[in-house]
Design an enzyme around this catalytic site. Structure first.
Site, mmCIF file in Angstrom:
data_model
loop_
_atom_site.group_PDB
_atom_site.id
_atom_site.type_symbol
_atom_site.label_atom_id
_atom_site.label_comp_id
_atom_site.label_asym_id
_atom_site.label_seq_id
_atom_site.Cartn_x
_atom_site.Cartn_y
_atom_site.Cartn_z
ATOM 1 N N SER A 136 3.700 -2.209 10.287
ATOM 2 C CA SER A 136 5.166 -2.147 10.424
ATOM 3 C C SER A 136 5.858 -3.457 10.069
ATOM 4 C CB SER A 136 5.560 -1.688 11.841
ATOM 5 O OG SER A 136 5.082 -0.387 12.082
ATOM 6 N N ASN A 147 0.861 -1.184 0.000
ATOM 7 C CA ASN A 147 0.000 0.000 0.000
ATOM 8 C C ASN A 147 0.894 1.229 0.000
ATOM 9 O OD1 ASN A 147 -1.821 2.050 0.519
ATOM 10 N ND2 ASN A 147 -2.060 1.534 2.699
ATOM 11 N N GLU A 185 -6.361 4.697 8.002
ATOM 12 C CA GLU A 185 -6.166 6.137 7.728
ATOM 13 C C GLU A 185 -7.426 6.748 7.123
ATOM 14 O OE1 GLU A 185 -2.536 5.668 5.514
ATOM 15 O OE2 GLU A 185 -1.521 5.098 7.373
ATOM 16 N N HIS A 233 -9.174 1.238 5.052
ATOM 17 C CA HIS A 233 -7.869 1.410 5.701
ATOM 18 C C HIS A 233 -8.030 2.333 6.913
ATOM 19 C CE1 HIS A 233 -3.725 2.583 6.407
ATOM 20 N NE2 HIS A 233 -3.398 1.470 5.787
ATOM 21 N N GLY A 292 2.677 2.195 10.713
ATOM 22 C CA GLY A 292 3.603 3.315 10.549
ATOM 23 C C GLY A 292 4.302 3.724 11.834
ATOM 24 N N LYS A 340 0.065 4.303 -0.208
ATOM 25 C CA LYS A 340 -0.542 5.514 0.385
ATOM 26 C C LYS A 340 -0.357 6.689 -0.592
ATOM 27 C CE LYS A 340 0.587 3.513 4.794
ATOM 28 N NZ LYS A 340 0.466 3.633 6.216
ATOM 29 N N GLU A 379 -5.095 -5.107 10.726
ATOM 30 C CA GLU A 379 -4.069 -4.084 10.903
ATOM 31 C C GLU A 379 -4.302 -3.354 12.217
ATOM 32 O OE1 GLU A 379 -2.254 -2.932 6.922
ATOM 33 O OE2 GLU A 379 -3.981 -1.645 7.188
HETATM 34 C C1 PEP Z 1 -0.596 0.020 5.952
HETATM 35 O O1 PEP Z 1 -0.647 1.175 5.605
HETATM 36 O O2 PEP Z 1 -1.475 -0.767 5.596
HETATM 37 C C2 PEP Z 1 0.533 -0.405 6.796
HETATM 38 C C3 PEP Z 1 0.517 -1.617 7.305
HETATM 39 O O3 PEP Z 1 1.546 0.508 6.985
HETATM 40 P P1 PEP Z 1 2.996 0.231 7.619
HETATM 41 O O4 PEP Z 1 3.525 -1.047 7.010
HETATM 42 O O5 PEP Z 1 3.822 1.436 7.221
HETATM 43 O O6 PEP Z 1 2.827 0.116 9.097
#
Ligand code: PEP
Length: 232
Positions: free
Chosen positions: A191, A7, A87, A85, A161, A9, A155
């Site tokens: 992460s 992803n 975000e 997601h 992040g 973003k 998630e």
């Molecule tokens: C994501 O945006 O779905 C995600 C898991 O981000 P990150 O790997 O940066 O934590």
């Protein structure tokens, strides 16, 4: 087969997308998916890679400024979309209802869907994790059922992040809980990087990963894909 989705973003316009796609060579034995920003979808689709959007609207067309519909994504050759997601839920007012509507419309138009769920740190620490996951998943399940083009991404919001990851045990427990409500493949996200990919992906019930930060660099994303391939 494990699904490893990047992803991106709000990173990588068409130029950087083409550069990435030209050198990215996923190993066999897994499915790699790239999720660039909307303006970079067609650049990614010039390559052989599988491409998903980061969101999709529930209507086919209409007065919904700033949104993109499933038929539009299908027209350019996009294979699927992320919905819900954290975000989008956190910054753009996405609710369980809108996430479910987006998922159902996308599936109805032949797209694949990665629907994201996850608890915040506050929710986990106050013992609400299962309740929060149940509400989020049931909203999706009621709209879609256990569709064969649907996967869930677990998630934990506190791991996205932040550099914090769920432990392998936390991931195993959460994935088992998700599957007890909706029996579809479940990706882990939060992460994930080359250093911890092997351990997390090896857990029971972890069917792949959704990766943010570490998917932006072709070497680290490839290393994660290789870690997954070595387990398959
Ligand atoms: C994501 O945006 O779905 C995600 C898991 O981000 P990150 O790997 O940066 O934590």
């Amino acid at each position: 087969m494990m699904l490893i989705a990047g992803n991106w973003k709000m990173f990588k316009g068409p130029r950087e997308t083409r550069e990435f796609c030209a050198v990215f060579e996923p190993p066999g034995g897994i499915e790699a998916v790239l999720c660039p920003p909307f303006v970079s979808l067609t650049a990614a689709l010039e390559s052989e890679h599988t491409v998903f959007a980061q969101n999709v609207h529930w209507a086919d067309e209409g007065a919904f400024t700033g949104e993109i519909s499933a038929p539009m994504l299908r027209e350019v050759g996009v294979a699927g979309a992320i919905v819900g997601h954290s975000e989008r839920r956190q910054y753009f007012g996405e609710t369980d209802e809108t996430v479910a509507r987006r998922a159902a419309a996308a599936l109805g138009h032949g797209l694949r869907v990665i629907a994201c769920v996850g608890e915040s740190l506050e929710e986990r620490e106050s013992g609400q994790m299962e309740l929060v996951l149940r509400v989020q998943i049931e909203a999706i399940a009621e709209a879609t059922g256990p569709h064969d083009r649907l996967v869930i991404a677990y998630e934990p919001v506190w791991a996205i992040g932040t550099g914090l990851t769920a432990s392998a045990e936390q991931a195993r427990e959460a994935h088992a809980f998700v599957k007890s409500i909706l029996d579809v493949p479940v990706l882990y996200g939060g992460s994930l990087k080359p250093e911890n990919a092997g351990e997390l992906l090896d857990e029971d019930g972890v069917d792949g990963a959704l990766i943010g930060g570490a998917s932006l660099d072709v070497e680290s994303f490839t290393a994660i894909c290789q870690a997954a391939a070595s387990l398959s």
